[in-house]
Enzyme design. Structure first.
Site, PDB file in Angstrom:
ATOM      1  N   ARG A  74      -6.627   3.762   1.493  1.00  0.00           N
ATOM      2  CA  ARG A  74      -5.293   3.883   0.883  1.00  0.00           C
ATOM      3  C   ARG A  74      -5.264   3.166  -0.463  1.00  0.00           C
ATOM      4  O   ARG A  74      -5.936   2.158  -0.651  1.00  0.00           O
ATOM      5  CB  ARG A  74      -4.243   3.287   1.821  1.00  0.00           C
ATOM      6  CG  ARG A  74      -4.142   4.014   3.143  1.00  0.00           C
ATOM      7  CD  ARG A  74      -3.347   3.204   4.135  1.00  0.00           C
ATOM      8  NE  ARG A  74      -1.991   2.976   3.656  1.00  0.00           N
ATOM      9  CZ  ARG A  74      -1.379   1.809   3.749  1.00  0.00           C
ATOM     10  NH1 ARG A  74      -1.974   0.781   4.290  1.00  0.00           N
ATOM     11  NH2 ARG A  74      -0.150   1.683   3.290  1.00  0.00           N
ATOM     12  N   PHE A  75      -4.459   3.689  -1.374  1.00  0.00           N
ATOM     13  CA  PHE A  75      -4.382   3.119  -2.720  1.00  0.00           C
ATOM     14  C   PHE A  75      -3.167   2.196  -2.790  1.00  0.00           C
ATOM     15  O   PHE A  75      -2.114   2.560  -3.319  1.00  0.00           O
ATOM     16  CB  PHE A  75      -4.289   4.237  -3.758  1.00  0.00           C
ATOM     17  CG  PHE A  75      -5.428   5.222  -3.661  1.00  0.00           C
ATOM     18  CD1 PHE A  75      -6.714   4.843  -4.016  1.00  0.00           C
ATOM     19  CD2 PHE A  75      -5.211   6.516  -3.198  1.00  0.00           C
ATOM     20  CE1 PHE A  75      -7.778   5.735  -3.927  1.00  0.00           C
ATOM     21  CE2 PHE A  75      -6.267   7.418  -3.112  1.00  0.00           C
ATOM     22  CZ  PHE A  75      -7.547   7.025  -3.473  1.00  0.00           C
ATOM     23  N   THR A  76      -3.336   1.014  -2.212  1.00  0.00           N
ATOM     24  CA  THR A  76      -2.178   0.143  -2.037  1.00  0.00           C
ATOM     25  C   THR A  76      -2.038  -0.903  -3.151  1.00  0.00           C
ATOM     26  O   THR A  76      -2.996  -1.235  -3.844  1.00  0.00           O
ATOM     27  CB  THR A  76      -2.281  -0.604  -0.692  1.00  0.00           C
ATOM     28  OG1 THR A  76      -3.508  -1.344  -0.674  1.00  0.00           O
ATOM     29  CG2 THR A  76      -2.250   0.347   0.487  1.00  0.00           C
ATOM     30  N   TRP A 115       1.048   5.501  -6.248  1.00  0.00           N
ATOM     31  CA  TRP A 115       1.940   4.798  -7.189  1.00  0.00           C
ATOM     32  C   TRP A 115       1.657   5.206  -8.627  1.00  0.00           C
ATOM     33  O   TRP A 115       0.545   5.002  -9.110  1.00  0.00           O
ATOM     34  CB  TRP A 115       1.717   3.293  -7.091  1.00  0.00           C
ATOM     35  CG  TRP A 115       2.071   2.674  -5.779  1.00  0.00           C
ATOM     36  CD1 TRP A 115       1.198   2.263  -4.809  1.00  0.00           C
ATOM     37  CD2 TRP A 115       3.381   2.354  -5.296  1.00  0.00           C
ATOM     38  NE1 TRP A 115       1.896   1.707  -3.755  1.00  0.00           N
ATOM     39  CE2 TRP A 115       3.234   1.749  -4.022  1.00  0.00           C
ATOM     40  CE3 TRP A 115       4.668   2.506  -5.812  1.00  0.00           C
ATOM     41  CZ2 TRP A 115       4.318   1.307  -3.263  1.00  0.00           C
ATOM     42  CZ3 TRP A 115       5.749   2.075  -5.056  1.00  0.00           C
ATOM     43  CH2 TRP A 115       5.567   1.481  -3.803  1.00  0.00           C
ATOM     44  N   TYR A 158       8.444  -1.387   9.806  1.00  0.00           N
ATOM     45  CA  TYR A 158       7.727  -0.118   9.583  1.00  0.00           C
ATOM     46  C   TYR A 158       7.406   0.574  10.900  1.00  0.00           C
ATOM     47  O   TYR A 158       7.442   1.794  10.997  1.00  0.00           O
ATOM     48  CB  TYR A 158       6.432  -0.380   8.806  1.00  0.00           C
ATOM     49  CG  TYR A 158       6.706  -0.733   7.371  1.00  0.00           C
ATOM     50  CD1 TYR A 158       6.799   0.257   6.409  1.00  0.00           C
ATOM     51  CD2 TYR A 158       6.916  -2.044   6.991  1.00  0.00           C
ATOM     52  CE1 TYR A 158       7.078  -0.055   5.093  1.00  0.00           C
ATOM     53  CE2 TYR A 158       7.193  -2.380   5.678  1.00  0.00           C
ATOM     54  CZ  TYR A 158       7.272  -1.378   4.733  1.00  0.00           C
ATOM     55  OH  TYR A 158       7.550  -1.688   3.445  1.00  0.00           O
ATOM     56  N   GLU A 207      -5.418  -7.557  -0.419  1.00  0.00           N
ATOM     57  CA  GLU A 207      -4.725  -7.976   0.803  1.00  0.00           C
ATOM     58  C   GLU A 207      -3.809  -9.160   0.453  1.00  0.00           C
ATOM     59  O   GLU A 207      -4.275 -10.260   0.147  1.00  0.00           O
ATOM     60  CB  GLU A 207      -5.759  -8.354   1.874  1.00  0.00           C
ATOM     61  CG  GLU A 207      -5.217  -9.079   3.092  1.00  0.00           C
ATOM     62  CD  GLU A 207      -4.038  -8.381   3.732  1.00  0.00           C
ATOM     63  OE1 GLU A 207      -4.087  -7.160   3.956  1.00  0.00           O
ATOM     64  OE2 GLU A 207      -3.029  -9.072   3.993  1.00  0.00           O
ATOM     65  N   SER A 208      -2.511  -8.915   0.533  1.00  0.00           N
ATOM     66  CA  SER A 208      -1.555  -9.914   0.029  1.00  0.00           C
ATOM     67  C   SER A 208      -1.669 -11.272   0.712  1.00  0.00           C
ATOM     68  O   SER A 208      -1.513 -12.311   0.074  1.00  0.00           O
ATOM     69  CB  SER A 208      -0.132  -9.377   0.168  1.00  0.00           C
ATOM     70  OG  SER A 208       0.173  -9.151   1.537  1.00  0.00           O
ATOM     71  N   CYS A 217       7.532  -3.140  -3.030  1.00  0.00           N
ATOM     72  CA  CYS A 217       6.648  -3.447  -1.901  1.00  0.00           C
ATOM     73  C   CYS A 217       6.749  -4.915  -1.482  1.00  0.00           C
ATOM     74  O   CYS A 217       6.523  -5.820  -2.282  1.00  0.00           O
ATOM     75  CB  CYS A 217       5.223  -3.108  -2.308  1.00  0.00           C
ATOM     76  SG  CYS A 217       3.983  -3.711  -1.149  1.00  0.00           S
TER      77      CYS A 217
HETATM   78  N1  LIG Z   1      -2.701  -4.863   3.261  1.00  0.00           N
HETATM   79  C1  LIG Z   1      -1.826  -4.719   2.274  1.00  0.00           C
HETATM   80  C2  LIG Z   1      -0.773  -3.701   2.559  1.00  0.00           C
HETATM   81  C3  LIG Z   1      -0.169  -3.291   1.289  1.00  0.00           C
HETATM   82  C4  LIG Z   1       0.596  -1.994   1.425  1.00  0.00           C
HETATM   83  O1  LIG Z   1       0.619  -1.345   2.480  1.00  0.00           O
HETATM   84  N2  LIG Z   1       1.257  -1.613   0.327  1.00  0.00           N
HETATM   85  C5  LIG Z   1       1.985  -0.367   0.316  1.00  0.00           C
HETATM   86  C6  LIG Z   1       3.295  -0.516  -0.435  1.00  0.00           C
HETATM   87  S1  LIG Z   1       4.478  -1.503   0.318  1.00  0.00           S
HETATM   88  C7  LIG Z   1       1.247   0.660  -0.487  1.00  0.00           C
HETATM   89  O2  LIG Z   1       0.786   0.386  -1.584  1.00  0.00           O
HETATM   90  N3  LIG Z   1       1.144   1.877   0.030  1.00  0.00           N
HETATM   91  C8  LIG Z   1       0.526   2.952  -0.677  1.00  0.00           C
HETATM   92  C9  LIG Z   1      -0.149   3.923   0.216  1.00  0.00           C
HETATM   93  O3  LIG Z   1      -0.198   3.680   1.419  1.00  0.00           O
HETATM   94  O4  LIG Z   1      -0.627   4.926  -0.294  1.00  0.00           O
HETATM   95  C10 LIG Z   1      -1.250  -6.066   1.885  1.00  0.00           C
HETATM   96  O5  LIG Z   1      -0.605  -6.763   2.692  1.00  0.00           O
HETATM   97  O6  LIG Z   1      -1.472  -6.426   0.746  1.00  0.00           O
END
Ligand SMILES: N[C@@H](CCC(=O)N[C@@H](CS)C(=O)NCC(=O)O)C(=O)O
Length: 366
Positions: free
Chosen positions: A171-173, A135, A239, A189-190, A102
């Site tokens: 979302r589980f990001t 993940w 994206y 949030e990165s 990611c």
């Molecule tokens: N807002 C987040 C976006 C992070 C993000 O979209 N991460 C993606 C991976 S690249 C993710 O974990 N996606 C999992 C999902 O959507 O279920 C950031 O910039 O930290």
């Protein structure tokens, strides 16, 4: 024919109108073609037919606009770390969860290293094969260089979200910055995590790390202005191109992307860094997208008007120098995780999950 199902968390995801946005990194291993393809195919072969048919499709849960354009929901946990606040700077209190695949999580990994936070904030890396539950950790999918969750032995990143907020429906990001004291997510949030890392722990790290400033006062205006267009058109632009579901939405996104790359090419000509003469968050935020461009975005996301290595000499040089001369970048990059993740985890756009062998090499030598 494969059938793809959406799990409850996908259907529940709030597709809010939001700023457009997306994507994460580790150790680089340049493998000969034979070992690379063996590695991937043996891993994929170990997945059962059921695993494959249940795989979710991230593009389905994030592309919600009627015109086929891609929309990214905003992050939910937006706390800071500061003295006197709920989350105070401390040693052995915070934990970072990332995926090497990611780009957003890679931003956090790079800054963690540049700021000397490796001992202070341990990290766990998930498997790149995102599935119906999001993940997975290595106990569920024992993938090379992936970790188990040392805190709770979670199976998936979603378990962390649900642990601290059982009703969570977003979302589980990754990245996830976790607080062990309150057992909750501080921030996911990165762009904010890297600002936290930039200053919050300065009293706890060696002076040579405390003095690293990736968002210097004198350049803030310029950095903010650059982030303003680099994020939507490049970071998220890849994206928006790849997840577009109509010709029009794709062409709009891809043209904006390459117009912005042309602008960056001019900015970087004769320079080592985008802003001033020093490394700033602007370089880091852009770099995580550029390093994935030729190996993934050109093919998987149809960003193929040009590639970086042949079409953008100044960007290519800048990208190579950061990778080869600064270990924070190289050690945060794992091309195997990167390629496997994208080509495996989006069956909607790559139903066979075949991972291309090239380009060779992943990144050119200096
Ligand atoms: N807002 C987040 C976006 C992070 C993000 O979209 N991460 C993606 C991976 S690249 C993710 O974990 N996606 C999992 C999902 O959507 O279920 C950031 O910039 O930290």
């Amino acid at each position: 024919m494969l059938r793809f199902t959406c799990t409850s968390h996908f259907t529940q995801s709030p597709f809010l109108p939001s700023p457009l946005r997306v994507y994460k990194p580790a150790q680089v291993r340049t493998l000969p073609i034979s070992s690379f393809s063996f590695h991937l195919s043996s891993r994929l072969a170990s997945m059962s037919a059921r695993d494959v048919s249940n795989q979710s499709d991230i593009s389905k849960k994030t592309t919600s606009n009627p015109d086929g354009s891609f929309n990214r929901a905003p992050s939910s946990f937006r706390n800071s770390i500061e003295k006197g606040g709920k989350f105070e700077p401390a040693t052995d209190r915070y934990h970072l969860y990332v995926s090497y695949a990611c780009p957003w999580a890679t931003r956090a990994l790079i800054v963690r290293k540049l700021k000397g936070l490796e001992k202070l904030i341990p990290v766990s890396v998930v498997s790149p094969r995102m599935g119906p539950n999001g993940w997975p950790f290595a106990n569920v999918d024992p993938y090379a260089e992936a970790d188990e969750d040392p805190l709770y032995k979670s199976e998936h990143v979603r378990d962390l979200y649900l642990r601290c907020e059982p009703e969570y429906s977003g979302r589980f990001t990754v990245p996830v910055l976790w607080d062990k004291k309150h057992e909750t997510i501080v921030n996911n949030e990165s762009s904010e995590i890297i600002r936290i890392f930039n200053t919050a722990f300065n009293d706890l790290v060696e002076p040579q790390y405390a003095s690293v400033d990736l968002y210097p006062e004198a350049h803030r205006k310029e950095i903010d202005e650059l982030n303003e267009w680099i994020y939507p058109t490049i970071n998220n632009g890849v994206y928006r191109s790849g997840f577009a579901t109509s010709q029009g939405a794709y062409e709009t996104a891809v043209k904006e992307l390459f117009t912005s790359l042309d602008k960056v090419e001019k900015l970087l000509t004769g320079k080592d860094y985008i802003v001033g003469n020093q490394l700033t968050e602007c370089d880091i935020r852009l770099w995580v997208t550029i390093i994935r461009f030729d190996p993934v975005y050109v093919g998987h996301f149809k960003c193929n008007i040009r590639d970086i290595r042949n079409g953008y000499p100044a960007i290519n040089e800048w990208c190579k120098k950061l990778y080869w001369k600064n270990d924070a970048f190289k050690s945060s990059t794992d091309f195997n995780h990167i390629k496997t993740h994208y080509y495996y985890s989006h069956p909607h756009i790559n139903p066979t999950r075949v991972v291309p062998v090239g380009p060779i090499p992943d990144i050119q030598p200096l």
